[in-house]
Design an enzyme around this catalytic site. Structure first.
Site, PDB file in Angstrom:
ATOM      1  N   ARG A   1     -18.928  15.856   5.901  1.00 16.33           N
ATOM      2  CA  ARG A   1     -19.173  16.790   6.997  1.00 16.33           C
ATOM      3  C   ARG A   1     -18.248  17.991   6.881  1.00 16.33           C
ATOM      4  NH1 ARG A   1     -17.698  13.896  11.553  1.00 16.33           N
ATOM      5  NH2 ARG A   1     -16.936  12.314  10.119  1.00 16.33           N
TER       6      ARG A   1
ATOM      7  N   HIS B   1      -5.762  -1.098   0.528  1.00  9.34           N
ATOM      8  CA  HIS B   1      -6.816  -0.297   1.147  1.00  9.34           C
ATOM      9  C   HIS B   1      -6.490   1.201   1.145  1.00  9.34           C
ATOM     10  CE1 HIS B   1     -10.573   0.118   3.079  1.00  9.34           C
ATOM     11  NE2 HIS B   1     -10.092   0.557   4.222  1.00  9.34           N
ATOM     12  N   SER B   2      -5.211   1.541   0.976  1.00  6.55           N
ATOM     13  CA  SER B   2      -4.862   2.960   0.830  1.00  6.55           C
ATOM     14  C   SER B   2      -5.719   3.609  -0.246  1.00  6.55           C
ATOM     15  CB  SER B   2      -3.399   3.112   0.403  1.00  6.55           C
ATOM     16  OG  SER B   2      -2.529   2.499   1.301  1.00  6.55           O
TER      17      SER B   2
ATOM     18  N   GLY C   1       0.861  -1.183   0.000  1.00  4.33           N
ATOM     19  CA  GLY C   1       0.000   0.000   0.000  1.00  4.33           C
ATOM     20  C   GLY C   1       0.892   1.226   0.000  1.00  4.33           C
ATOM     21  N   LEU C   2       0.339   2.358   0.391  1.00  5.38           N
ATOM     22  CA  LEU C   2       1.119   3.594   0.320  1.00  5.38           C
ATOM     23  C   LEU C   2       2.342   3.572   1.223  1.00  5.38           C
ATOM     24  CD1 LEU C   2      -1.480   6.469  -0.020  1.00  5.38           C
ATOM     25  CD2 LEU C   2       0.257   5.741  -1.661  1.00  5.38           C
TER      26      LEU C   2
ATOM     27  N   SER D   1      -4.093   9.885   8.744  1.00  4.90           N
ATOM     28  CA  SER D   1      -3.614   8.517   8.511  1.00  4.90           C
ATOM     29  C   SER D   1      -3.075   8.375   7.098  1.00  4.90           C
ATOM     30  CB  SER D   1      -4.740   7.509   8.719  1.00  4.90           C
ATOM     31  OG  SER D   1      -5.746   7.726   7.761  1.00  4.90           O
TER      32      SER D   1
ATOM     33  N   GLU E   1      -0.493   2.297   8.918  1.00  4.98           N
ATOM     34  CA  GLU E   1      -1.488   1.893   9.914  1.00  4.98           C
ATOM     35  C   GLU E   1      -1.056   0.636  10.660  1.00  4.98           C
ATOM     36  OE1 GLU E   1      -5.487   1.476   8.419  1.00  4.98           O
ATOM     37  OE2 GLU E   1      -6.279   0.915  10.374  1.00  4.98           O
TER      38      GLU E   1
ATOM     39  N   HIS F   1     -15.582   5.137  12.994  1.00  3.87           N
ATOM     40  CA  HIS F   1     -15.909   6.271  12.128  1.00  3.87           C
ATOM     41  C   HIS F   1     -17.390   6.584  12.245  1.00  3.87           C
ATOM     42  CE1 HIS F   1     -16.228   8.882   8.665  1.00  3.87           C
ATOM     43  NE2 HIS F   1     -14.914   8.883   8.558  1.00  3.87           N
TER      44      HIS F   1
ATOM     45  N   GLY G   1     -10.863  11.025   1.487  1.00  2.00           N
ATOM     46  CA  GLY G   1     -10.811  12.416   1.917  1.00  2.00           C
ATOM     47  C   GLY G   1      -9.559  13.184   1.584  1.00  2.00           C
ATOM     48  N   GLY G   2      -8.420  12.799   2.137  1.00  6.82           N
ATOM     49  CA  GLY G   2      -7.232  13.574   1.842  1.00  6.82           C
ATOM     50  C   GLY G   2      -6.126  13.391   2.855  1.00  6.82           C
TER      51      GLY G   2
END
Lengths: 245, 619
Positions: B273, B43-44, B14-15, B410, B394, B257, B49-50
């Site tokens: 949100r 999963h990255s 992943g990342l 994260s 993570e 979450h 969102g960012g």
């Protein structure tokens, strides 16, 4: 009580010498909001733990679970059973190498594609950590992202007439990848360099224009426009090269 | 058995894993990355969102700097984080975002002029300065003082993952998919690589390396309701803890979450949100501002999840066939915003719920989302207990998140920590040589083959792996979810003890040949139950509430006794984890205080002790 769904699933495990390719029937009661992700996992956990298929994000984001669903390539995780008839036929994607049952090897195919297309920014500029980032127009960033949304599920390759006939054809996913770099101002490659990669029968001129790629793309990428854009661009590049000679 | 050698073996592509790999490859080392799925499916790529980084380019980010980012991160962690690490992170984040831009990430950019935005359902205006045009822009996220979250539409993780994987391809890094590490090769002191099961053929392979890095993501799949991909099952933690010498840091620190959709638990981004979406109850009325007047919907995730649960307990939840839930409302954001900036959200609502978010409400409730818990490392990413073993992302407890991590921190951690730890691994590779002990390698390979043979033959029993797993997931939902208490945790530990015994007696139903999933599940179930036990036991012992760890019977944050980090070891042959504790942080740049949201009492630590550990940052 929900419908009784009848799943017709392709079975073959190349690592099991007793296994021969065949279709197998499973029956399961439909529940509310059932997707093929829910159904296949239940089949594996309750009826046959030997069943081979792929899921990862199960949210339509990662592209792991492409298969042929009632004759059409698509992502299993975002296919709701209520949109399907009672008989659901599941086959692995064609073109890609079979791993077992519904699982195919997209991983190796796409890594080879990165090398063929040189799927990275080509630049002579060095990163300078002390400097402000190079500016980019937001509209350009959004255009790049639009093409970067490809999840490499393989649906466009499995549905492509040319790719089905000729395994050396690059397919829409690879051509779209090139288009992504063509519009990126950070990539310093010239049209002639792109021509070397896709200006041939394996690339843009091999496309027969059937456009099933766009029809089946689960991310709704504008593949038709991109193929047209590249065909024109590479056509012009070919003429220029011809005149210079 | 096939044996492969590399300077660096990265488990997980992943990342974090690929970012670590890139540093070593740039330094000329030979790197192999293993992944159970093709790298870009990691999963990255699902993170919408960012990434938080204090670039301060956009109007609402004006005046932002790394100190403010650092402070938000420490507050967010409820002072549970390692402040030295949080500082390293905040300082490096802006540079990493620019580096990613150079490598190819199509970050959204500042568009000059007046534009509108929503906060708490109300419309406001902002003005973006012309001189900032074209620089990396940012959006708002919970728990932050400034708009700081850099993004690419709502596919940030996907876009950065593409760029990082492209970089790996450019550098010729050997990224191998469908390879699952099932144990580490070690002699109790140093790590020599891993035994790996090929998920194409089912055969075992040996990977030897001077340095090994575990970057396998979180373990949300230990819970029944999780936003995580099916691959986030703790595989990396299991093999680390199985060594007996590598601890899991803060296993009880699990984030929920606020907005997993009902019923499929798929996440809709906090960006909803952040961009002005609101939470509504059964009467379709907002409620967050009653509990949190200042931050309302934009309080940190642990607080919003807790308030939502409280509100549902107060009878304000919406009943459904899948249990109670609340509503997320983004209707007022309008068609253009939803179809461009929140496109993935739009697709998820249409594809999995049949809901049109422009006109309809989205059913949501708190869902397991993130593990602050992880393989405990020092600030260089070196795992406790084994030389040559590292961890990042993570999977690791590096520990910049403490007991709650902020949205956008994260995804940023994956690349920022990956870069920092990547450099440290290069230093390690340059300064160290390893000797491979064939005795240890062969005995580990043999041990793993025997495990598979036993599963196939059913020699140890006939327990069904899927049943044991489902019961473990249910036990954690009952005992270790948003709210915890002594009674439920004790029950949870008891249930898990029973499951631990059963997990040693798994026998396969299928033949276990080739790319068989039942074998993969069975190989890790015992380790997963142990991990679950670590969560429950650590949560039971920690008699306080901090961040996402909420004890109903101990609602205060207790800095006097619990300003520390749990280290959960599982020594060989034990039936319970061994819990040790260490200080949360080597020093305080920001002494423990109020978060400014979430309420709750604080039992203060001895002011003199705090003062003695407080430093002023020299600039």
């Amino acid at each position: 009580m929900g419908r009784l769904l009848q799943f017709e699933i392709f079975r073959y495990n190349p690592e099991d010498k007793d296994s021969a390719p065949h279709m197998q029937t499973f029956v399961m009661e439909e529940t509310t909001n059932m997707t093929l992700f829910i159904a296949l996992n239940r089949l594996r956990e309750e009826q046959d733990p030997g069943l081979i298929f792929d899921f990862c994000c199960r949210a339509g984001i990662c592209g792991a679970c492409a298969m042929v669903i009632n004759g059409r390539p698509g992502l299993a995780c975002q296919t709701k059973t209520k949109d399907l008839p009672e008989i659901i036929t599941l086959l692995p994607l064609p073109v890609f190498k079979l791993i077992g049952d519904l699982s195919v090897d997209t991983g190796i195919w796409f890594r080879e594609m990165y090398q063929k297309t040189e799927s990275w920014i080509h630049t002579t500029k060095e990163f300078d950590s002390a400097k402000e980032e190079e500016r980019m127009d937001n509209a350009v960033a959004e255009e790049i992202y639009e093409l970067e949304r490809c999840v490499e599920c393989g649906c466009c390759i499995a549905a492509c007439g040319t790719a089905r006939l000729r395994e050396d054809f690059m397919g829409a996913a690879a051509l779209n990848r090139i288009a992504r770099f063509v519009i990126d101002p950070r990539d310093q490659r010239t049209d002639n360099q792109y021509f070397d990669i896709i200006g041939n029968d394996y690339g843009i001129f091999g496309c027969m224009g059937l456009l099933a790629c766009e029809d089946v793309c689960p991310k709704k990428l504008p593949l038709q426009n991109q193929l047209g854009f590249l065909r024109r661009k590479m056509g012009i590049t070919a003429i220029k090269q011809f005149i210079r000679k | 058995m096939q044996t492969y050698y590399s300077d660096l073996l990265v488990i997980g592509a992943g990342l974090a894993g690929e970012r670590v790999a890139v540093e070593s490859a740039l330094a000329g080392f030979n790197v192999i990355c293993l992944s159970i799925v093709p790298a870009r499916r990691s999963h990255s790529s699902a993170a919408q969102g960012g990434m938080q980084a204090a670039l301060g380019n956009c109007a609402m980010g004006e005046g932002d700097n790394v100190d403010v980012h650092f402070m938000d991160t420490v507050k967010g962690s409820d002072w549970g984080c390692d402040q030295e690490v949080a500082r390293l992170f905040a300082d490096a984040a802006p540079i990493e975002m620019r580096r990613l831009a150079h490598w190819g990430v199509p970050w959204n950019r500042v568009v000059p002029g007046t534009s509108t935005y929503f906060k708490g359902g109300e419309k406001f205006e902002k003005f973006e300065k012309p001189e900032k045009e074209g620089l990396i822009t940012a959006r708002s996220f919970g728990g932050t003082a400034k708009w700081r979250t850099c993004y690419t539409s709502d596919g940030t993780g996907h876009a950065v993952m593409c760029t990082m994987d492209n970089k790996c391809a450019e550098l010729g890094i050997n990224v191998l998919d469908r390879k699952e590490a099932i144990s580490l090769i070690h002699d109790g002191e140093q790590c020599m690589g891993a035994i790996v099961r090929c998920l194409r053929t089912g055969k075992l392979e040996t990977y030897l390396a001077k340095a090994t890095a575990i970057c396998t993501g979180g373990f949300g799949r230990l819970y029944k309701a999780t936003t995580n991909a099916v691959i986030c099952d703790g595989g990396g933690h299991v093999i680390a803890q199985d060594t007996g010498v590598v601890p899991i840091g803060n296993p009880e620190a699990i984030q929920f979450h606020p907005t997993g959709i009902v019923p499929t638990d798929i996440l809709v981004t906090e960006g909803c949100r952040g961009d002005g979406g609101t939470l509504l109850d059964v009467n379709e009325e907002r409620f967050m501002h009653i509990y949190e007047p200042e931050k309302a919907e934009l309080a940190s995730r642990d607080v919003v999840s807790r308030r939502m649960t409280e509100h549902m307990r107060a009878g304000k939840g919406v009943a459904s066939a899948y249990g109670e839930h609340l509503w997320l409302d983004i209707r007022h954001l309008g068609d253009k915003h939803i179809s461009t900036k929140l496109r993935e959200v739009d697709e998820i609502c249409q594809n999995f719920l049949g809901v049109d978010a422009r006109t309809q409400l989205i059913p949501v409730r708190p869902t397991q989302h993130y593990t602050m818990a992880g393989v405990r490392t020092d600030k260089n990413g070196a795992a406790y207990g084994l030389k040559g073993l590292f961890s990042a992302g993570e999977a690791a407890c590096w520990d910049m998140h403490g007991f709650n991590r902020l949205g956008g921190n994260s995804l940023a951690e994956t690349v920022v920590a990956g870069g920092i730890i990547g450099v440290k691994i290069v230093e390690f590779l340059k300064g160290n040589e390893t000797s491979f002990k064939t005795g240890d390698i062969n005995s580990e390979a043999k041990r793993q083959q025997e495990r598979i043979d036993n599963l196939i033959s059913g020699r140890l029993g006939k327990e069904n792996v899927y049943k044991v797993r489902a019961e473990m997931q249910e036990a954690l939902m009952q005992g270790c979810f948003v709210f915890r208490n002594e009674q439920d945790l004790s029950t949870c530990v008891e249930v898990l003890q029973g499951l631990l015994e059963r997990s040693a007696r798994i026998g396969l139903v299928s033949k276990g040949l080739g790319a068989n999933h039942e074998v993969a599940a069975a190989l890790k179930i015992q380790g997963q139950v142990r991990l679950a036990m670590c969560i429950a036991q650590a949560a039971l012992v920690r008699r306080e509430s901090r961040g996402s760890h909420n004890r109903e019977d101990f609602p205060a944050r207790d800095d006097q006794n619990w300003l520390n980090r749990t280290l959960a070891y599982w020594p060989e042959g034990q039936t319970m984890p061994e819990l040790k504790y260490e200080e949360a942080t080597p020093h305080f740049e920001i002494p423990p205080g109020e978060r400014g949201y979430g309420g709750g009492k604080i039992i203060h630590a001895d002011p003199q002790e705090i003062e003695a550990k407080t430093i002023t940052k020299s600039k």
